[in-house]
Design an enzyme around this catalytic site. Structure first.
Site, PDB file in Angstrom:
ATOM      1  N   ALA A  65       0.863  -1.182   0.000  1.00 58.97           N
ATOM      2  CA  ALA A  65       0.000   0.000   0.000  1.00 58.97           C
ATOM      3  C   ALA A  65       0.902   1.235   0.000  1.00 58.97           C
ATOM      4  O   ALA A  65       2.048   1.188   0.461  1.00 58.97           O
ATOM      5  CB  ALA A  65      -0.874  -0.012   1.244  1.00 58.97           C
ATOM      6  N   GLY A 109       0.616  -5.153   1.020  1.00 62.10           N
ATOM      7  CA  GLY A 109      -0.614  -5.209   0.229  1.00 62.10           C
ATOM      8  C   GLY A 109      -0.393  -5.814  -1.153  1.00 62.10           C
ATOM      9  O   GLY A 109      -1.323  -6.355  -1.752  1.00 62.10           O
ATOM     10  N   GLU A 112      -0.670  -9.425  -0.601  1.00 64.04           N
ATOM     11  CA  GLU A 112      -2.091  -9.713  -0.312  1.00 64.04           C
ATOM     12  C   GLU A 112      -2.931  -9.679  -1.592  1.00 64.04           C
ATOM     13  O   GLU A 112      -3.821 -10.502  -1.787  1.00 64.04           O
ATOM     14  CB  GLU A 112      -2.624  -8.711   0.712  1.00 64.04           C
ATOM     15  N   GLU A 132       4.683  -5.315   7.038  1.00 67.15           N
ATOM     16  CA  GLU A 132       3.873  -4.297   7.720  1.00 67.15           C
ATOM     17  C   GLU A 132       4.348  -4.032   9.144  1.00 67.15           C
ATOM     18  O   GLU A 132       4.334  -2.886   9.621  1.00 67.15           O
ATOM     19  CB  GLU A 132       2.391  -4.711   7.759  1.00 67.15           C
TER      20      GLU A 132
HETATM   21  C1  HXC Z   1       5.024   4.258  -1.540  1.00 66.16           C
HETATM   22  C2  HXC Z   1       6.979   3.263  -2.212  1.00 66.16           C
HETATM   23  C3  HXC Z   1       6.628   2.059  -1.572  1.00 66.16           C
HETATM   24  C4  HXC Z   1       5.372   2.013  -0.875  1.00 66.16           C
HETATM   25  C5  HXC Z   1       8.546   1.800  -2.501  1.00 66.16           C
HETATM   26  N1  HXC Z   1       8.164   3.049  -2.774  1.00 66.16           N
HETATM   27  N2  HXC Z   1       7.616   1.161  -1.756  1.00 66.16           N
HETATM   28  N3  HXC Z   1       6.191   4.361  -2.187  1.00 66.16           N
HETATM   29  N4  HXC Z   1       4.609   3.131  -0.877  1.00 66.16           N
HETATM   30  N5  HXC Z   1       4.908   0.917  -0.265  1.00 66.16           N
HETATM   31  C6  HXC Z   1       8.910   4.062  -3.536  1.00 66.16           C
HETATM   32  C7  HXC Z   1      10.120   4.538  -2.755  1.00 66.16           C
HETATM   33  O1  HXC Z   1       9.746   5.506  -1.784  1.00 66.16           O
HETATM   34  C8  HXC Z   1      10.980   5.135  -3.863  1.00 66.16           C
HETATM   35  O2  HXC Z   1      10.468   6.382  -4.226  1.00 66.16           O
HETATM   36  C9  HXC Z   1      10.695   4.188  -5.032  1.00 66.16           C
HETATM   37  O3  HXC Z   1       9.458   3.521  -4.724  1.00 66.16           O
HETATM   38  C10 HXC Z   1      11.776   3.133  -5.170  1.00 66.16           C
HETATM   39  O4  HXC Z   1      11.941   2.500  -3.931  1.00 66.16           O
HETATM   40  P1  HXC Z   1      13.370   2.292  -3.242  1.00 66.16           P
HETATM   41  O5  HXC Z   1      13.128   2.032  -1.799  1.00 66.16           O
HETATM   42  O6  HXC Z   1      14.293   3.403  -3.580  1.00 66.16           O
HETATM   43  O7  HXC Z   1      13.864   0.982  -3.998  1.00 66.16           O
HETATM   44  P2  HXC Z   1      14.759  -0.207  -3.444  1.00 66.16           P
HETATM   45  O8  HXC Z   1      15.933   0.348  -2.681  1.00 66.16           O
HETATM   46  O9  HXC Z   1      15.010  -1.088  -4.616  1.00 66.16           O
HETATM   47  O10 HXC Z   1      13.866  -0.971  -2.372  1.00 66.16           O
HETATM   48  C11 HXC Z   1      12.674  -1.616  -2.802  1.00 66.16           C
HETATM   49  C12 HXC Z   1      11.810  -2.027  -1.557  1.00 66.16           C
HETATM   50  C13 HXC Z   1      11.562  -0.790  -0.677  1.00 66.16           C
HETATM   51  C14 HXC Z   1      12.533  -3.112  -0.765  1.00 66.16           C
HETATM   52  C15 HXC Z   1      10.518  -2.616  -2.123  1.00 66.16           C
HETATM   53  O11 HXC Z   1      11.077   0.266  -1.516  1.00 66.16           O
HETATM   54  C16 HXC Z   1      10.566  -1.026   0.407  1.00 66.16           C
HETATM   55  O12 HXC Z   1      10.900  -1.644   1.435  1.00 66.16           O
HETATM   56  N6  HXC Z   1       9.329  -0.521   0.251  1.00 66.16           N
HETATM   57  C17 HXC Z   1       8.310  -0.571   1.254  1.00 66.16           C
HETATM   58  C18 HXC Z   1       7.731  -1.942   1.353  1.00 66.16           C
HETATM   59  C19 HXC Z   1       6.650  -2.023   2.412  1.00 66.16           C
HETATM   60  O13 HXC Z   1       6.864  -1.712   3.576  1.00 66.16           O
HETATM   61  N7  HXC Z   1       5.452  -2.437   1.996  1.00 66.16           N
HETATM   62  C20 HXC Z   1       4.332  -2.556   2.867  1.00 66.16           C
HETATM   63  C21 HXC Z   1       3.563  -1.280   2.887  1.00 66.16           C
HETATM   64  S1  HXC Z   1       2.276  -1.365   4.092  1.00 66.16           S
HETATM   65  P3  HXC Z   1      11.442   7.673  -4.330  1.00 66.16           P
HETATM   66  O14 HXC Z   1      10.497   8.792  -4.649  1.00 66.16           O
HETATM   67  O15 HXC Z   1      12.137   7.784  -3.026  1.00 66.16           O
HETATM   68  O16 HXC Z   1      12.363   7.319  -5.472  1.00 66.16           O
HETATM   69  C22 HXC Z   1       1.104  -2.275   3.375  1.00 66.16           C
HETATM   70  C23 HXC Z   1      -0.115  -2.421   4.246  1.00 66.16           C
HETATM   71  C24 HXC Z   1      -1.171  -3.110   3.524  1.00 66.16           C
HETATM   72  O17 HXC Z   1       1.195  -2.730   2.294  1.00 66.16           O
HETATM   73  C25 HXC Z   1      -2.429  -2.980   4.249  1.00 66.16           C
HETATM   74  C26 HXC Z   1      -3.559  -3.361   3.412  1.00 66.16           C
HETATM   75  C27 HXC Z   1      -3.610  -2.693   2.127  1.00 66.16           C
END
Ligand code: HXC
Length: 258
Positions: A65, A109, A112, A132
């Site tokens: 998400a 997400g 999911e 998460e």
């Molecule tokens: C918004 C995101 C994002 C996210 C990545 N980006 N994940 N933006 N929401 N979930 C963006 C980053 O901010 C960055 O933008 C660009 O995508 C590239 O990401 P990087 O981190 O620079 O890439 P990398 O180093 O290759 O790492 C990839 C990654 C990491 C391991 C996937 O981005 C990451 O850990 N993302 C978050 C994953 C996460 O926590 N997901 C769960 C979210 S909570 P910029 O502008 O900086 O270039 C969830 C709850 C669900 O899903 C509940 C129900 C829906």
């Protein structure tokens, strides 16, 4: 139909929906989820479509998400607006088969969403995880419920509590995905599987999907009874007559429109 965050194509009787927010690794925000719901609803109704493939990019199916979009939500906002349910569960209403084609990250997400598909074909680059807990929330689109059903309690607890990411091989070993294919073959393989499904009688494919999903909701004897009713009903359909006659006549069945 034009979308901001999706690319949609039709290949024969197969619809291919690509999540398309490359700069944010396909992070799932409201606009994208609304569009996704709309696209699914259109293809589910379209009589020319027999199967839908949902995919992302080579780098990410979806990294979860959208975190910046959620960061300032309050409890009241999420409760009042029914966050998640309001636009994440359209896919669960789709009655035609849906294949997830996952390359790169499928996190939070994103994982999911993949689990809401009927089955997943993964590229060898795929990475699944439920991180998460690391950002201070529980999963919200079904991981605590679908993951244990998909891969068992031990593995589910491991992934949910440690937030570790698993690769495609481990995802296949645990039963989270149906097949792993080379990344450059992912879309071809998913389209081939979807085309095979779309060549079957659609009503039977839809009933199989319904019956398998029923298995997760009811006791075994009830599920088997339900299946038996569908099986008996099949003998009142043109698909059964065409399928069995084609077999005896040593020809390919013609299931179009059935
Ligand atoms: C918004 C995101 C994002 C996210 C990545 N980006 N994940 N933006 N929401 N979930 C963006 C980053 O901010 C960055 O933008 C660009 O995508 C590239 O990401 P990087 O981190 O620079 O890439 P990398 O180093 O290759 O790492 C990839 C990654 C990491 C391991 C996937 O981005 C990451 O850990 N993302 C978050 C994953 C996460 O926590 N997901 C769960 C979210 S909570 P910029 O502008 O900086 O270039 C969830 C709850 C669900 O899903 C509940 C129900 C829906």
């Amino acid at each position: 139909m034009q979308y901001e965050d999706l690319i949609v194509e039709v290949h024969g009787r197969v619809a291919l929906i690509r999540l398309n927010r490359p700069k944010a690794l396909n992070a799932l925000n409201d606009r994208m989820m609304n569009e996704l719901g709309e696209a699914f609803a259109i293809f589910d109704k379209d009589p020319q479509i027999g199967c839908i493939v949902l995919t992302g990019s080579e780098k990410a199916f979806a990294a979860g998400a959208d975190i910046p979009a959620m960061i300032d939500y309050t409890y009241q906002d999420t409760y009042r607006d029914d966050y998640i349910t309001r636009n994440w569960e359209h896919i669960l209403k789709v009655r035609k088969p849906v294949i997830g084609a996952v390359a790169g990250y499928a996190l939070g997400g994103g994982s999911e969403l993949a689990m809401m598909c009927d089955f997943v074909i993964a590229a060898d680059t795929a990475k699944f995880g439920q991180p998460e807990i690391k950002i201070g929330v529980t999963p919200g689109a079904g991981a605590t419920q679908r993951l244990p059903r998909a891969i068992g309690k031990a593995k589910a607890m491991d992934l949910l509590l440690t937030a570790r990411t698993i690769d495609a091989a481990e995802a296949e070993r645990t039963g989270l995905v149906a097949r792993v294919v080379p990344a450059d073959k992912l879309i071809d393989e998913a389209l081939a599987a979807a085309t095979a499904i779309a060549s079957m009688p659609l009503s039977v494919a839809m009933q199989i999907k319904e019956a398998v999903n029923h298995a997760f909701e009811v006791p075994l004897t009830e599920g088997v009874r339900y299946e038996r009713r569908l099986f008996h009903a099949a003998f009142g359909t043109p698909a059964q007559r065409e399928g069995m006659h084609a077999f005896l006549e040593k020809r390919l069945p013609k299931f179009e429109g059935l």
